[in-house]
Design a protein around this motif. Structure first.
Motif, mmCIF file in Angstrom:
data_model
loop_
_atom_site.group_PDB
_atom_site.id
_atom_site.type_symbol
_atom_site.label_atom_id
_atom_site.label_comp_id
_atom_site.label_asym_id
_atom_site.label_seq_id
_atom_site.Cartn_x
_atom_site.Cartn_y
_atom_site.Cartn_z
ATOM 1 N N GLN A 121 62.980 -17.257 -52.824
ATOM 2 C CA GLN A 121 64.014 -16.330 -53.277
ATOM 3 C C GLN A 121 63.980 -15.046 -52.454
ATOM 4 N N GLY A 122 62.785 -14.566 -52.152
ATOM 5 C CA GLY A 122 62.672 -13.370 -51.323
ATOM 6 C C GLY A 122 63.218 -13.584 -49.928
ATOM 7 N N LEU A 123 62.962 -14.766 -49.359
ATOM 8 C CA LEU A 123 63.438 -15.066 -48.013
ATOM 9 C C LEU A 123 64.948 -15.256 -47.969
ATOM 10 N N ASP A 124 65.568 -15.536 -49.104
ATOM 11 C CA ASP A 124 67.022 -15.675 -49.183
ATOM 12 C C ASP A 124 67.734 -14.345 -49.364
ATOM 13 N N SER A 125 66.976 -13.256 -49.508
ATOM 14 C CA SER A 125 67.581 -11.953 -49.757
ATOM 15 C C SER A 125 68.415 -11.493 -48.562
ATOM 16 N N ALA A 126 69.486 -10.766 -48.851
ATOM 17 C CA ALA A 126 70.303 -10.182 -47.784
ATOM 18 C C ALA A 126 69.620 -8.982 -47.141
ATOM 19 N N SER A 127 68.592 -8.452 -47.780
ATOM 20 C CA SER A 127 67.878 -7.274 -47.276
ATOM 21 C C SER A 127 66.719 -7.704 -46.380
ATOM 22 N N ALA A 128 66.719 -7.206 -45.139
ATOM 23 C CA ALA A 128 65.627 -7.520 -44.219
ATOM 24 C C ALA A 128 64.299 -6.997 -44.747
ATOM 25 N N ALA A 129 64.321 -5.811 -45.347
ATOM 26 C CA ALA A 129 63.090 -5.236 -45.901
ATOM 27 C C ALA A 129 62.547 -6.119 -47.027
ATOM 28 N N ARG A 130 63.448 -6.642 -47.848
ATOM 29 C CA ARG A 130 63.012 -7.522 -48.941
ATOM 30 C C ARG A 130 62.422 -8.819 -48.397
ATOM 31 N N ARG A 131 63.029 -9.358 -47.353
ATOM 32 C CA ARG A 131 62.502 -10.595 -46.754
ATOM 33 C C ARG A 131 61.126 -10.360 -46.148
ATOM 34 N N GLN A 132 60.971 -9.233 -45.467
ATOM 35 C CA GLN A 132 59.675 -8.922 -44.866
ATOM 36 C C GLN A 132 58.614 -8.727 -45.939
ATOM 37 N N GLN A 133 58.980 -8.062 -47.013
ATOM 38 C CA GLN A 133 58.030 -7.840 -48.109
ATOM 39 C C GLN A 133 57.615 -9.172 -48.731
ATOM 40 N N ALA A 134 58.565 -10.092 -48.865
ATOM 41 C CA ALA A 134 58.252 -11.397 -49.457
ATOM 42 C C ALA A 134 57.200 -12.133 -48.641
ATOM 43 N N VAL A 135 57.198 -11.922 -47.310
ATOM 44 C CA VAL A 135 56.227 -12.581 -46.434
ATOM 45 C C VAL A 135 54.872 -11.897 -46.502
ATOM 46 N N LEU A 136 54.882 -10.575 -46.443
ATOM 47 C CA LEU A 136 53.634 -9.832 -46.289
ATOM 48 C C LEU A 136 52.887 -9.618 -47.603
ATOM 49 N N VAL A 137 53.623 -9.511 -48.699
ATOM 50 C CA VAL A 137 52.978 -9.243 -49.993
ATOM 51 C C VAL A 137 52.811 -10.569 -50.716
ATOM 52 N N ARG A 138 51.682 -11.215 -50.469
ATOM 53 C CA ARG A 138 51.394 -12.505 -51.079
ATOM 54 C C ARG A 138 50.057 -12.427 -51.813
ATOM 55 N N PRO A 139 49.963 -13.019 -52.994
ATOM 56 C CA PRO A 139 48.680 -13.012 -53.699
ATOM 57 C C PRO A 139 47.600 -13.730 -52.894
ATOM 58 N N ASP A 140 46.388 -13.207 -52.928
ATOM 59 C CA ASP A 140 45.273 -13.836 -52.221
ATOM 60 C C ASP A 140 45.011 -15.231 -52.775
ATOM 61 N N LEU A 154 63.144 -20.130 -38.073
ATOM 62 C CA LEU A 154 64.261 -20.639 -37.285
ATOM 63 C C LEU A 154 65.575 -19.946 -37.635
ATOM 64 N N ALA A 155 65.679 -19.412 -38.845
ATOM 65 C CA ALA A 155 66.928 -18.799 -39.283
ATOM 66 C C ALA A 155 66.936 -17.280 -39.167
ATOM 67 N N GLU A 156 65.773 -16.668 -38.953
ATOM 68 C CA GLU A 156 65.653 -15.202 -39.046
ATOM 69 C C GLU A 156 66.091 -14.508 -37.753
#
Length: 355
Positions: A121-140, A154-156
């Motif tokens: 869902q985060g990667l589908d966001s229209a916001s680049a900042a939201r997509r980046q956050q979805a990648v970087l902020v992951r539970p350990d 491939l799509a980014e």
């Protein structure tokens, strides 16, 4: 025919027939003395028309318009149906891809599934900042499906998000290479560039070298450059022509020269590289700027052959080339006044490469 008989012949339930009547789609022509609906042969034919249009995916409202509006042409209807069906299939394809990605991640519990869905869902966001956050902020300790990351790579188009995705994909293990493979053959050149660039960061994974070697033949020069730099750093001599071409074109020429130096010194490509640079220097189309870049590449190469070419260039008819080559030759003479150049090159291999 009464409603029960019509239902048996048409396969449409009495309840639905009553609904058609209420909507005005199929109203029975007559009524019995007792007030029961009585359908004529023409009414039954209309029922079959309605069912046929329903089977194409039309809503009952659309069916009513198609049957009553003379201006509503079949071609318009079919075009709309094609568009709606394509959109529905695309939604279902995305859903299927998500389900497969979740399944491939071998979730241990519902929490893993929810984390993966949250990432998607985060990667589908229209916001680049939201997509980046979805990648970087992951539970350990929560696995990130390589298929999900590869599809996003491939799509980014945003460079910052793309960099975060490649970083996360590199951490996910060698499975990312297989997930990126299809992208190396995409018709869209941007997709091929993203795929090959991501594979360069997975160059030690199984299958990566073969994909990069194939990319050396790609019609797009950027794809070839990505592949050549990665393969050259791994000692693959097949990258030499592309690397020399990069020096000639002035595209990532400093990086290319550094990789050529490594190939020359450590991987037995000295003769091939020297000959390739000499050919380009002698090419009629080589202008002054190109020949200066080639001279800069030569000064990085240990060996008497490269030094000899620079000494000859010091007497070149092109004054700018001659001055640069003379300066480079003098620099090398000062740096290694006594040792033979081959010996100096061998000494450099274990010393300071920056000089």
């Amino acid at each position: 025919m009464l409603i029960g008989e019509v239902a048996r012949h048409s396969g449409v339930s009495p309840r639905m027939l009553r609904h058609y009547d209420a909507l005005g789609l199929v109203r029975p022509t007559g009524r019995t003395v007792g007030g029961y609906r009585e359908y004529s042969a023409e009414d039954v034919r209309r029922i079959f028309h309605v069912e046929g249009l329903r089977s194409l995916g039309l809503s009952l409202k659309q069916i009513g318009r198609a049957l009553e509006d003379p201006a509503f042409t079949p071609s318009d209807l079919v075009s709309d149906l094609i568009r709606w069906t394509e959109e529905r299939l695309e939604r279902e394809r995305r859903l299927l891809d998500r389900l497969r990605a979740i399944d491939a991640s071998a979730p241990m519990d519902w929490q893993d599934v929810l984390h993966t869905v949250e990432l998607m869902q985060g990667l589908d966001s229209a916001s680049a900042a939201r997509r980046q956050q979805a990648v970087l902020v992951r539970p350990d300790g929560v696995p990130v499906p390589a298929e999900v990351l590869a599809g996003a790579v491939l799509a980014e188009s945003d460079p910052n998000v793309a960099g975060a995705l490649r970083w996360a994909l590199a951490r996910s293990g060698g499975e990312g290479v297989a997930a990126l493979a299809a992208g190396t053959h995409a018709e869209d050149v941007d997709v091929r560039r993203r795929a090959v660039l991501a594979i360069t960061e997975l160059a030690d994974s199984p299958g990566a070298s073969a994909l990069l070697a194939d990319a050396l033949g790609d019609p797009d020069p950027t794809v070839r450059r990505y592949a050549a730099l990665a393969l050259g750093r791994r000692g693959v001599s097949g990258a030499v022509p592309t690397l020399v071409g990069m020096v000639v074109e002035g595209r990532n020429d400093v990086e290319a020269a550094e990789v050529l130096r490594t190939l020359y010194r450590d991987h037995g490509c000295a003769e091939r590289i020297t000959a390739a640079l000499a050919r380009e220097l002698a090419a009629p189309a080589a202008d002054s700027a190109t020949r200066i870049r080639l001279s800069q590449a030569l000064v990085e190469l240990p060996g008497d052959a490269a030094r000899g070419i620079l000494r000859r260039l010091a007497h070149d008819d092109d004054r700018a080339v001659a001055l640069v080559a003379s300066a480079f030759a003098g620099l090398l003479d000062e740096r290694f006044p006594e040792a033979g150049w081959e010996e100096a090159g061998r000494g450099e291999a274990g010393g300071d490469e920056d000089g």
